[in-house]
Design a protein around this motif. Structure first.
Motif, PDB file in Angstrom:
ATOM      1  N   ILE A  83       0.834  -1.129   0.117  1.00  0.00           N
ATOM      2  CA  ILE A  83      -0.030   0.103  -0.023  1.00  0.00           C
ATOM      3  C   ILE A  83       0.791   1.212   0.086  1.00  0.00           C
ATOM      4  O   ILE A  83       0.686   2.299  -0.841  1.00  0.00           O
ATOM      5  CB  ILE A  83      -0.825  -0.016   1.250  1.00  0.00           C
ATOM      6  N   LEU A  84       1.922   1.279   0.673  1.00  0.00           N
ATOM      7  CA  LEU A  84       2.742   2.371   0.893  1.00  0.00           C
ATOM      8  C   LEU A  84       3.439   2.882  -0.453  1.00  0.00           C
ATOM      9  O   LEU A  84       3.619   3.818  -0.869  1.00  0.00           O
ATOM     10  CB  LEU A  84       3.918   2.133   1.896  1.00  0.00           C
ATOM     11  N   CYS A  85       3.782   1.375  -1.314  1.00  0.00           N
ATOM     12  CA  CYS A  85       4.678   1.792  -2.540  1.00  0.00           C
ATOM     13  C   CYS A  85       3.587   2.415  -3.441  1.00  0.00           C
ATOM     14  O   CYS A  85       3.800   3.279  -4.277  1.00  0.00           O
ATOM     15  CB  CYS A  85       5.010   0.199  -3.001  1.00  0.00           C
ATOM     16  N   GLU A  86       2.274   1.767  -3.517  1.00  0.00           N
ATOM     17  CA  GLU A  86       1.328   2.376  -4.337  1.00  0.00           C
ATOM     18  C   GLU A  86       1.051   3.814  -4.180  1.00  0.00           C
ATOM     19  O   GLU A  86       0.755   4.724  -5.021  1.00  0.00           O
ATOM     20  CB  GLU A  86      -0.121   1.745  -4.413  1.00  0.00           C
ATOM     21  N   GLU A  87       0.938   4.165  -2.720  1.00  0.00           N
ATOM     22  CA  GLU A  87       0.550   5.530  -2.563  1.00  0.00           C
ATOM     23  C   GLU A  87       1.845   6.333  -2.860  1.00  0.00           C
ATOM     24  O   GLU A  87       1.596   7.543  -3.526  1.00  0.00           O
ATOM     25  CB  GLU A  87       0.565   5.775  -0.968  1.00  0.00           C
ATOM     26  N   LYS A  88       3.053   5.985  -2.749  1.00  0.00           N
ATOM     27  CA  LYS A  88       4.107   6.864  -3.171  1.00  0.00           C
ATOM     28  C   LYS A  88       4.159   7.076  -4.650  1.00  0.00           C
ATOM     29  O   LYS A  88       4.377   7.949  -5.400  1.00  0.00           O
ATOM     30  CB  LYS A  88       5.510   6.158  -2.913  1.00  0.00           C
ATOM     31  N   ALA A  89       3.576   5.812  -5.453  1.00  0.00           N
ATOM     32  CA  ALA A  89       3.676   5.913  -6.914  1.00  0.00           C
ATOM     33  C   ALA A  89       2.517   7.063  -7.303  1.00  0.00           C
ATOM     34  O   ALA A  89       2.872   7.785  -8.197  1.00  0.00           O
ATOM     35  CB  ALA A  89       3.306   4.466  -7.425  1.00  0.00           C
ATOM     36  N   LEU A  90       1.454   6.732  -6.766  1.00  0.00           N
ATOM     37  CA  LEU A  90       0.305   7.830  -7.123  1.00  0.00           C
ATOM     38  C   LEU A  90       0.682   9.374  -6.756  1.00  0.00           C
ATOM     39  O   LEU A  90       0.228   9.931  -7.540  1.00  0.00           O
ATOM     40  CB  LEU A  90      -0.939   7.313  -6.206  1.00  0.00           C
ATOM     41  N   GLN A 144       0.642  11.976  -9.416  1.00  0.00           N
ATOM     42  CA  GLN A 144       0.062  13.285  -8.897  1.00  0.00           C
ATOM     43  C   GLN A 144       1.006  14.718  -9.313  1.00  0.00           C
ATOM     44  O   GLN A 144       0.511  15.512  -9.839  1.00  0.00           O
ATOM     45  CB  GLN A 144      -0.378  13.694  -7.635  1.00  0.00           C
ATOM     46  N   ALA A 145       2.115  14.358  -8.806  1.00  0.00           N
ATOM     47  CA  ALA A 145       3.166  15.563  -9.033  1.00  0.00           C
ATOM     48  C   ALA A 145       3.481  15.881 -10.603  1.00  0.00           C
ATOM     49  O   ALA A 145       3.655  16.973 -10.923  1.00  0.00           O
ATOM     50  CB  ALA A 145       4.420  15.398  -8.178  1.00  0.00           C
ATOM     51  N   GLN A 146       3.814  14.624 -11.320  1.00  0.00           N
ATOM     52  CA  GLN A 146       3.799  14.590 -12.785  1.00  0.00           C
ATOM     53  C   GLN A 146       2.577  15.506 -13.281  1.00  0.00           C
ATOM     54  O   GLN A 146       2.907  16.320 -14.393  1.00  0.00           O
ATOM     55  CB  GLN A 146       4.159  13.494 -13.162  1.00  0.00           C
ATOM     56  N   LYS A 147       1.372  15.021 -13.114  1.00  0.00           N
ATOM     57  CA  LYS A 147       0.410  15.639 -13.789  1.00  0.00           C
ATOM     58  C   LYS A 147       0.168  17.120 -13.543  1.00  0.00           C
ATOM     59  O   LYS A 147      -0.328  17.869 -14.456  1.00  0.00           O
ATOM     60  CB  LYS A 147      -0.922  14.955 -13.426  1.00  0.00           C
ATOM     61  N   ILE A 197      -6.824  10.862  -9.193  1.00  0.00           N
ATOM     62  CA  ILE A 197      -5.803  10.239  -8.238  1.00  0.00           C
ATOM     63  C   ILE A 197      -6.505  10.525  -6.710  1.00  0.00           C
ATOM     64  O   ILE A 197      -6.118   9.568  -5.858  1.00  0.00           O
ATOM     65  CB  ILE A 197      -4.697  10.740  -8.520  1.00  0.00           C
ATOM     66  N   GLU A 198      -6.772  11.684  -6.361  1.00  0.00           N
ATOM     67  CA  GLU A 198      -7.145  11.779  -4.713  1.00  0.00           C
ATOM     68  C   GLU A 198      -7.857  10.722  -4.262  1.00  0.00           C
ATOM     69  O   GLU A 198      -7.766  10.446  -3.030  1.00  0.00           O
ATOM     70  CB  GLU A 198      -7.783  13.596  -4.865  1.00  0.00           C
ATOM     71  N   PRO A 199      -9.157  10.564  -4.735  1.00  0.00           N
ATOM     72  CA  PRO A 199      -9.867   9.508  -4.346  1.00  0.00           C
ATOM     73  C   PRO A 199      -9.141   7.999  -3.880  1.00  0.00           C
ATOM     74  O   PRO A 199      -9.274   7.576  -3.003  1.00  0.00           O
ATOM     75  CB  PRO A 199     -11.280   9.442  -4.848  1.00  0.00           C
TER      76      PRO A 199
END
Length: 222
Positions: free
Chosen positions: A50-57, A61-64, A104-106
């Motif tokens: 979950i932490l890995c998925e959170e970091k990836a999102l 998010q920053a890239q978008k 991405i936020e939800p």
């Protein structure tokens, strides 16, 4: 998530009631501890995912956000150059990226909620595991005590001890017999000595009487 459901089932399990109903409490407890430990390990692995998925999102998010800013700059440049068509296209791309960013936020909120619940359940499961291990240690002490008592009882009931006690009884009877013989000898000896002394007194008295009679006779003769 299956892992959360398993954690919930283990936490809600009534450990004391289960042990009371079990035919082999120690075996059941060992199995429960094994399941709890495995589930706790799965909790940690799932939390790491979950932490890995959170970091990836968050990276996405920053890239978008950078992409949105870039399309905004391009739209402004196109307007400045009198290219309204390019400006409109740039704004459409910006809107498309903005929609993706909003989606991405939800997902981040959902991951955060899952992580929080997983961490809370893992903490409760750890507490339950500690309780189970304490119970396991208690049962082990009882088992060791019973085992020690069984060994003592076995030794007390062993043929070697019975044989030794039997031999001791024989020796004790022999000693008592010897003591009785000694006592009888001492008693007989004492009785014999007393009789001899009395006989001596009787003999002495007879001699004295004969001596006295002899003196009387000699006086009469004179």
């Amino acid at each position: 998530m299956d892992i959360i459901n398993r954690v919930t089932d283990l936490i809600q399990a009534n450990l004391v009631s289960a042990l009371d109903k079990a035919e082999d409490p120690e075996k059941l407890l060992n199995l429960l501890i094994q399941q709890m430990q495995q589930t706790l390990d799965e909790c940690r692995s799932t939390a790491a995912v979950i932490l890995c998925e959170e970091k990836a999102l968050k990276r996405e998010q920053a890239q978008k956000q950078v992409s949105i800013d870039s399309w905004q700059t391009k739209a402004e440049l196109a307007v400045a150059k009198g290219r309204d068509d390019l400006a409109t296209a740039a704004l459409k791309e910006k809107q498309h990226v903005s929609d993706e960013l909003a989606a991405i936020e939800p997902e981040l909120v959902k991951l955060a909620d899952s992580l929080k619940k997983l961490q809370d359940d893992a903490q409760r499961l750890q507490s339950k595991l500690t309780e189970a291990k304490a119970k396991q240690a208690s049962l082990q002490k009882v088992h060791n005590l019973l085992d020690a008592r069984m060994r003592v009882n076995h030794q007390l009931n062993s043929e070697k001890i019975a044989d030794a006690l039997s031999r001791f009884d024989v020796i004790e009877r022999r000693v008592e017999s010897i003591e009785s013989q000694v006592d009888a000898y001492d008693m007989t000896k004492t009785q014999s000595s007393t009789a001899e002394q009395i006989d001596a007194l009787v003999k002495d008295e007879a001699i004295e009487q004969e001596f006295a009679a002899l003196k009387v006779k000699m006086k009469q003769t004179a």
